[in-house]
Scaffold this motif. Structure first.
Motif, PDB file in Angstrom:
ATOM      1  N   GLU A 113      33.156  22.619  10.029  1.00 37.78           N
ATOM      2  CA  GLU A 113      33.850  22.443   8.781  1.00 37.78           C
ATOM      3  C   GLU A 113      32.960  21.958   7.643  1.00 37.78           C
ATOM      4  O   GLU A 113      33.460  21.687   6.564  1.00 37.78           O
ATOM      5  N   ARG A 141      32.344  21.779   2.080  1.00 37.89           N
ATOM      6  CA  ARG A 141      33.084  20.518   1.992  1.00 37.89           C
ATOM      7  C   ARG A 141      32.155  19.352   1.755  1.00 37.89           C
ATOM      8  O   ARG A 141      32.605  18.259   1.418  1.00 37.89           O
ATOM      9  N   THR A 184      40.986  24.814  -3.219  1.00 37.69           N
ATOM     10  CA  THR A 184      41.627  23.982  -2.207  1.00 37.69           C
ATOM     11  C   THR A 184      41.684  24.741  -0.894  1.00 37.69           C
ATOM     12  O   THR A 184      42.114  25.901  -0.851  1.00 37.69           O
ATOM     13  N   ARG A 224      42.944  24.039   3.097  1.00 40.24           N
ATOM     14  CA  ARG A 224      43.599  23.137   4.046  1.00 40.24           C
ATOM     15  C   ARG A 224      43.918  21.783   3.410  1.00 40.24           C
ATOM     16  O   ARG A 224      43.752  20.724   4.011  1.00 40.24           O
ATOM     17  N   GLY A 225      44.320  21.848   2.162  1.00 39.85           N
ATOM     18  CA  GLY A 225      44.711  20.640   1.456  1.00 39.85           C
ATOM     19  C   GLY A 225      43.566  19.808   0.929  1.00 39.85           C
ATOM     20  O   GLY A 225      43.792  18.738   0.357  1.00 39.85           O
ATOM     21  N   GLU A 226      42.331  20.280   1.072  1.00 43.05           N
ATOM     22  CA  GLU A 226      41.165  19.533   0.610  1.00 43.05           C
ATOM     23  C   GLU A 226      40.428  20.317  -0.475  1.00 43.05           C
ATOM     24  O   GLU A 226      40.445  21.549  -0.506  1.00 43.05           O
ATOM     25  N   ARG A 227      39.763  19.578  -1.331  1.00 38.27           N
ATOM     26  CA  ARG A 227      38.975  20.191  -2.395  1.00 38.27           C
ATOM     27  C   ARG A 227      37.642  20.661  -1.833  1.00 38.27           C
ATOM     28  O   ARG A 227      36.946  19.893  -1.152  1.00 38.27           O
ATOM     29  N   VAL A 228      37.292  21.913  -2.122  1.00 43.52           N
ATOM     30  CA  VAL A 228      36.028  22.478  -1.662  1.00 43.52           C
ATOM     31  C   VAL A 228      35.321  23.121  -2.851  1.00 43.52           C
ATOM     32  O   VAL A 228      35.941  23.493  -3.851  1.00 43.52           O
ATOM     33  N   PHE A 260      32.469  14.392  -1.166  1.00 43.12           N
ATOM     34  CA  PHE A 260      33.290  15.109  -0.216  1.00 43.12           C
ATOM     35  C   PHE A 260      33.646  14.261   1.005  1.00 43.12           C
ATOM     36  O   PHE A 260      34.365  14.695   1.891  1.00 43.12           O
ATOM     37  N   TRP A 288      31.822  13.336   3.577  1.00 36.69           N
ATOM     38  CA  TRP A 288      31.295  13.724   4.890  1.00 36.69           C
ATOM     39  C   TRP A 288      30.647  12.506   5.553  1.00 36.69           C
ATOM     40  O   TRP A 288      29.938  11.739   4.910  1.00 36.69           O
TER      41      TRP A 288
END
Length: 267
Positions: free
Chosen positions: A23, A51, A82, A84-88, A124, A126
């Motif tokens: 991911e 991500r 967006t 899976r509900g996340e900002r990329v 992000f 990570w």
């Protein structure tokens, strides 16, 4: 007055390819349309989705496109989306491809060598323990089914596929035996203009010399209008009133799945 727009057909293609790094980042490649006609303009889109920030610029190898005539890709563009509900962060390039033969053709895998950044200030989020991890990202190959053009092409058909408008012009209405005419055919539209062949021109009562062509292409990767011009130099073989008959221009319209022809001209 009432004006009504045409109907737009949208083809939604599934993305292909997830990088080996799970991911952190991945590559998506799609082709639109997936079942083009021979010669139809096709868009190859490559997207690098991340991500996490990268510690250095990716080392990118574009997908192979055997069986296609290709134009240079567009300049990479980055934007946020967006997933899976996340900002990329998405970096996208596009290129126009033109299939050369009927049958199944394969767009090869795109490859990107990246090194994930990270740290306490990573926007992000990570985990720090994965910072600077090298990743080899690969997209899945994409199969494109190319359809053969139907039979019944008009006489003199030169391989044009798309939507076009053609116009003949002659640079003068009067001349002398030692001053040639310049005959021009301009073809404008959206399609495979770089692959279009000039129509056969044999005007009675004139001697033709070498023909030339000139292109004004749309921006790389875009569907915009382009222009292809063909020019012939013609010298009259005798004095008097001459009629210059010029053939019509034909093309295959992929939206209608039918051949179309512009009217012939005379001067």
């Amino acid at each position: 007055r009432r004006f009504r727009s045409g109907v737009l057909s949208l083809e939604v293609a599934a993305g292909h390819g997830t990088g080996e790094g799970g991911e952190a980042a991945w590559l998506l490649v799609d082709v639109i349309p997936r079942e083009p006609w021979v010669g139809q303009a096709t868009t190859l889109r490559t997207r690098l989705v991340q991500r996490s920030t990268f510690a250095e610029d990716p080392q990118y190898v574009p997908p192979s496109a055997t069986g296609f005539w290709s134009e240079p890709p567009s300049t990479p563009e980055s934007y946020y989306a967006t997933s899976r509900g996340e900002r990329v962060l998405v970096t996208e390039t596009r290129a126009r491809l033109f299939p050369l033969a009927a049958g199944d053709a394969t767009i090869g895998e795109a490859i990107a060598q990246v090194r994930v950044g990270g740290g306490v200030d990573d926007p992000f989020g990570w985990p720090l323990g994965r910072a600077h991890q090298p990743l080899a990202l690969r997209s899945a190959p994409v199969t494109v089914r190319v359809r053969a053009l139907p039979g019944g092409a008009p006489a003199g058909y030169g391989g044009a596929v798309g939507e076009f408008v053609a116009r003949w012009t002659v640079d003068r209405a009067r001349t002398t035996l030692d001053v040639p005419l310049m005959i021009t055919l301009e073809v404008r539209g959206v399609g495979n203009l770089p692959l279009v062949r000039a129509p056969e021109l044999r005007p009675e009562g004139f001697e033709l010399f070498a023909s030339t062509s000139e292109d004004s292409a749309a921006a790389p990767g875009g569907p915009g209008l382009g222009l292809r011009s063909f020019r012939w130099t013609a010298l009259a073989r005798g004095t008097g009133t001459r009629s210059l008959a010029l053939p019509g221009f034909s093309w295959f319209d992929p939206e209608r799945a039918a051949y179309r022809s512009g009217e012939a001209s005379s001067f």
